[in-house]
Design a protein around this motif. Structure first.
Motif, PDB file in Angstrom:
ATOM      1  N   TYR A 176      -6.001  -2.450  14.125  1.00 22.22           N
ATOM      2  CA  TYR A 176      -5.097  -1.889  13.110  1.00 22.22           C
ATOM      3  C   TYR A 176      -5.464  -0.459  12.715  1.00 22.22           C
ATOM      4  CZ  TYR A 176      -2.644  -1.236   8.728  1.00 22.22           C
ATOM      5  OH  TYR A 176      -1.854  -0.714   7.727  1.00 22.22           O
ATOM      6  N   LYS A 182      -2.923   8.348   1.746  1.00 21.21           N
ATOM      7  CA  LYS A 182      -3.665   7.379   0.921  1.00 21.21           C
ATOM      8  C   LYS A 182      -4.545   8.116  -0.093  1.00 21.21           C
ATOM      9  CE  LYS A 182      -3.489   3.744   4.382  1.00 21.21           C
ATOM     10  NZ  LYS A 182      -4.072   3.233   5.629  1.00 21.21           N
ATOM     11  N   CYS A 236      -1.904  -6.129  -0.777  1.00 17.38           N
ATOM     12  CA  CYS A 236      -1.680  -5.994   0.672  1.00 17.38           C
ATOM     13  C   CYS A 236      -2.699  -4.997   1.224  1.00 17.38           C
ATOM     14  CB  CYS A 236      -0.256  -5.548   0.959  1.00 17.38           C
ATOM     15  SG  CYS A 236       0.989  -6.675   0.310  1.00 17.38           S
ATOM     16  N   CYS A 237      -3.946  -5.189   0.832  1.00 20.53           N
ATOM     17  CA  CYS A 237      -4.984  -4.180   1.071  1.00 20.53           C
ATOM     18  C   CYS A 237      -5.346  -4.051   2.540  1.00 20.53           C
ATOM     19  CB  CYS A 237      -6.227  -4.513   0.265  1.00 20.53           C
ATOM     20  SG  CYS A 237      -7.025  -6.058   0.794  1.00 20.53           S
ATOM     21  N   GLY A 238      -5.036  -5.064   3.353  1.00 19.48           N
ATOM     22  CA  GLY A 238      -5.353  -4.986   4.778  1.00 19.48           C
ATOM     23  C   GLY A 238      -6.831  -4.759   4.999  1.00 19.48           C
ATOM     24  N   ASP A 284      -5.124  -9.589  -0.093  1.00 19.29           N
ATOM     25  CA  ASP A 284      -4.278  -9.689   1.102  1.00 19.29           C
ATOM     26  C   ASP A 284      -4.200 -11.160   1.503  1.00 19.29           C
ATOM     27  OD1 ASP A 284      -3.477  -7.332   3.384  1.00 19.29           O
ATOM     28  OD2 ASP A 284      -3.451  -9.416   4.092  1.00 19.29           O
ATOM     29  N   PHE A 285      -3.112 -11.552   2.189  1.00 18.08           N
ATOM     30  CA  PHE A 285      -3.059 -12.958   2.601  1.00 18.08           C
ATOM     31  C   PHE A 285      -3.579 -13.180   4.010  1.00 18.08           C
ATOM     32  CE2 PHE A 285       1.807 -13.352   3.785  1.00 18.08           C
ATOM     33  CZ  PHE A 285       1.634 -12.472   4.823  1.00 18.08           C
ATOM     34  N   SER A 286      -3.908 -12.091   4.723  1.00 16.00           N
ATOM     35  CA  SER A 286      -4.343 -12.233   6.108  1.00 16.00           C
ATOM     36  C   SER A 286      -5.870 -12.308   6.201  1.00 16.00           C
ATOM     37  CB  SER A 286      -3.844 -11.046   6.941  1.00 16.00           C
ATOM     38  OG  SER A 286      -4.498 -11.019   8.176  1.00 16.00           O
ATOM     39  N   GLY A 333      -4.927 -13.837  -1.022  1.00 17.60           N
ATOM     40  CA  GLY A 333      -3.906 -14.318  -1.947  1.00 17.60           C
ATOM     41  C   GLY A 333      -2.548 -13.749  -1.593  1.00 17.60           C
ATOM     42  N   ASP A 334      -1.552 -14.244  -2.303  1.00 14.01           N
ATOM     43  CA  ASP A 334      -0.173 -13.849  -2.042  1.00 14.01           C
ATOM     44  C   ASP A 334       0.275 -12.805  -3.067  1.00 14.01           C
ATOM     45  OD1 ASP A 334       2.520 -13.623  -1.558  1.00 14.01           O
ATOM     46  OD2 ASP A 334       2.907 -15.780  -1.525  1.00 14.01           O
ATOM     47  N   ALA A 335       0.739 -11.675  -2.562  1.00 12.38           N
ATOM     48  CA  ALA A 335       1.176 -10.592  -3.440  1.00 12.38           C
ATOM     49  C   ALA A 335       2.375 -10.994  -4.293  1.00 12.38           C
ATOM     50  CB  ALA A 335       1.529  -9.367  -2.589  1.00 12.38           C
ATOM     51  N   GLY A 369      -0.071  -0.277  -0.465  1.00 13.55           N
ATOM     52  CA  GLY A 369       0.172   0.663   0.636  1.00 13.55           C
ATOM     53  C   GLY A 369       0.761  -0.071   1.821  1.00 13.55           C
ATOM     54  N   TYR A 370       1.948   0.294   2.200  1.00 11.90           N
ATOM     55  CA  TYR A 370       2.623  -0.307   3.364  1.00 11.90           C
ATOM     56  C   TYR A 370       2.699  -1.835   3.251  1.00 11.90           C
ATOM     57  CZ  TYR A 370       1.841   4.382   5.002  1.00 11.90           C
ATOM     58  OH  TYR A 370       1.836   5.741   5.089  1.00 11.90           O
ATOM     59  N   LEU A 380       7.201  -7.899   2.217  1.00 15.56           N
ATOM     60  CA  LEU A 380       7.353  -9.105   1.407  1.00 15.56           C
ATOM     61  C   LEU A 380       8.754  -9.688   1.550  1.00 15.56           C
ATOM     62  CD1 LEU A 380       5.597  -7.977  -1.911  1.00 15.56           C
ATOM     63  CD2 LEU A 380       4.594  -8.991   0.148  1.00 15.56           C
TER      64      LEU A 380
HETATM   65  C1  LIG Z   1       0.775  -2.583   7.030  1.00 15.00           C
HETATM   66  S1  LIG Z   1      -0.550  -3.492   6.348  1.00 15.00           S
HETATM   67  C2  LIG Z   1      -1.141  -2.387   5.120  1.00 15.00           C
HETATM   68  C3  LIG Z   1      -2.627  -2.434   4.950  1.00 15.00           C
HETATM   69  C4  LIG Z   1      -3.208  -1.384   4.035  1.00 15.00           C
HETATM   70  N1  LIG Z   1      -2.653  -1.458   2.707  1.00 15.00           N
HETATM   71  C5  LIG Z   1      -3.000  -0.007   4.596  1.00 15.00           C
HETATM   72  O1  LIG Z   1      -2.298   0.781   3.956  1.00 15.00           O
HETATM   73  O2  LIG Z   1      -3.539   0.296   5.655  1.00 15.00           O
HETATM   74  C6  LIG Z   1       0.310  -4.686   5.401  1.00 15.00           C
HETATM   75  C7  LIG Z   1      -0.608  -5.752   4.839  1.00 15.00           C
HETATM   76  O3  LIG Z   1       0.154  -6.553   3.941  1.00 15.00           O
HETATM   77  C8  LIG Z   1      -0.327  -7.878   4.033  1.00 15.00           C
HETATM   78  N2  LIG Z   1       0.700  -8.774   3.465  1.00 15.00           N
HETATM   79  C9  LIG Z   1       1.973  -8.932   3.874  1.00 15.00           C
HETATM   80  N3  LIG Z   1       2.611  -9.819   3.083  1.00 15.00           N
HETATM   81  C10 LIG Z   1       1.715 -10.224   2.143  1.00 15.00           C
HETATM   82  C11 LIG Z   1       1.770 -11.122   1.050  1.00 15.00           C
HETATM   83  N4  LIG Z   1       2.887 -11.799   0.748  1.00 15.00           N
HETATM   84  N5  LIG Z   1       0.683 -11.278   0.288  1.00 15.00           N
HETATM   85  C12 LIG Z   1      -0.467 -10.601   0.574  1.00 15.00           C
HETATM   86  N6  LIG Z   1      -0.598  -9.746   1.605  1.00 15.00           N
HETATM   87  C13 LIG Z   1       0.489  -9.558   2.388  1.00 15.00           C
HETATM   88  C14 LIG Z   1      -0.587  -8.069   5.520  1.00 15.00           C
HETATM   89  O4  LIG Z   1      -1.456  -9.136   5.772  1.00 15.00           O
HETATM   90  C15 LIG Z   1      -1.183  -6.699   5.880  1.00 15.00           C
HETATM   91  O5  LIG Z   1      -2.583  -6.715   5.806  1.00 15.00           O
END
Ligand SMILES: C[S@@+](CC[C@H](N)C(=O)[O-])C[C@H]1O[C@@H](n2cnc3c(N)ncnc32)[C@H](O)[C@@H]1O
Length: 243
Positions: free
Chosen positions: A27, A43, A62-64, A83-85, A113-115, A131-132, A137
């Motif tokens: 990523y 960022k 969604c911190c990735g 983040d949920f992943s 967790g779920d955003a 961010g992104y 969602l």
């Molecule tokens: C494009 S990445 C962005 C990562 C980071 N914020 C960045 O800017 O590089 C999107 C992230 O959103 C997370 N994500 C998507 N839907 C989500 C949800 N419902 N709850 C938590 N995380 C979620 C994904 O797992 C992924 O890590």
């Protein structure tokens, strides 16, 4: 043609989770390649807008792999990245171990967790960023509503995401980049064109910066601003929860 990682409504989360599980390892590299490194600058702009003060608590949704969470923590905020992943969080944890192998202090903290259903009480954070993430969602309005709920009065809410350029010619050029070059880069460096073709698909279903600003105003946020980057190809939405 629609994308294997996109589905409207309820099944969306599972598909998005599959997508990020597939690309987590590559990523960060792909982010640099597809944005020519510019995502770092955007960022940084988010972090500056967050205006961290001593003792601030920050939440990065969604911190990735943690870019924004690390930046907020470096500026002194007690930061949680959510983040949920699991796979994306594994990379974030590995980065933290590498940066600070000795430290017993864990800042940022990362949590799964779920955003859309945040595991935090109302009025908990001074800064809430995403961010992104909002674009991914099932309901971006729901996500923004959760950001608002957990923000303290006076908190800064900041959204960084792909935007829709107002200029028709630039929009066409930029969408062509997302349609052709970005999936090609995804295929070459990650073996996954579909995961990167998803960006354009998701953007088509996301009303982007103007609608986010409208929703921020509807939530009665103060000082609502849209900062267009690269002629609106990227955008930052900013607002403050009223005191
Ligand atoms: C494009 S990445 C962005 C990562 C980071 N914020 C960045 O800017 O590089 C999107 C992230 O959103 C997370 N994500 C998507 N839907 C989500 C949800 N419902 N709850 C938590 N995380 C979620 C994904 O797992 C992924 O890590």
């Amino acid at each position: 043609m629609s994308n294997v990682f996109y589905a409207p409504g309820e099944p969306r989360a599972a598909k998005v989770n599959d997508l990020f599980a597939a690309i987590a390892r590559r990523y960060d590299l792909l982010n640099d390649l597809q944005s020519f490194g510019l995502h770092r600058r955007w960022k940084c702009r988010v972090t500056t807008l967050a205006a961290v003060k001593s003792g601030d608590r920050a939440l990065d949704l969604c911190c990735g792999t943690g870019d924004i969470a690390f930046a907020l923590a470096r500026r002194g905020a007690e930061t949680t990245g959510l983040d949920f992943s699991k796979k994306m969080l594994d990379v974030a944890h590995a980065r933290r171990r590498k940066q600070n192998p000795q430290s017993a202090i864990r800042n940022p903290q990362f949590t799964q967790g779920d955003a859309q259903q945040l595991p935090f009480p109302d009025n908990s954070f001074d800064i809430v960023t995403v961010g992104y993430g909002l674009r991914n969602l099932a309901s971006w309005e729901g996500g923004l509503g959760e950001m608002f709920r957990v923000a303290r009065p006076g908190a800064r809410l900041i959204v960084l995401d792909f935007g829709k350029p107002p200029n028709a010619l630039w929009r066409k050029i930029y969408f062509t980049h997302l349609k052709v070059s970005v999936p090609l880069i995804g295929w070459l460096f990650c073996g996954n064109a579909q995961a990167y073709a998803y960006i354009l698909e998701s953007l088509k279903h996301y009303p982007a910066q103007l609608a986010v600003a409208e929703k921020m105003r509807a939530l009665k946020l103060a000082n609502v601003r849209v900062i267009n980057l690269l002629g609106g190809a990227m955008a930052i939405n900013y607002g403050e929860k009223p005191r």
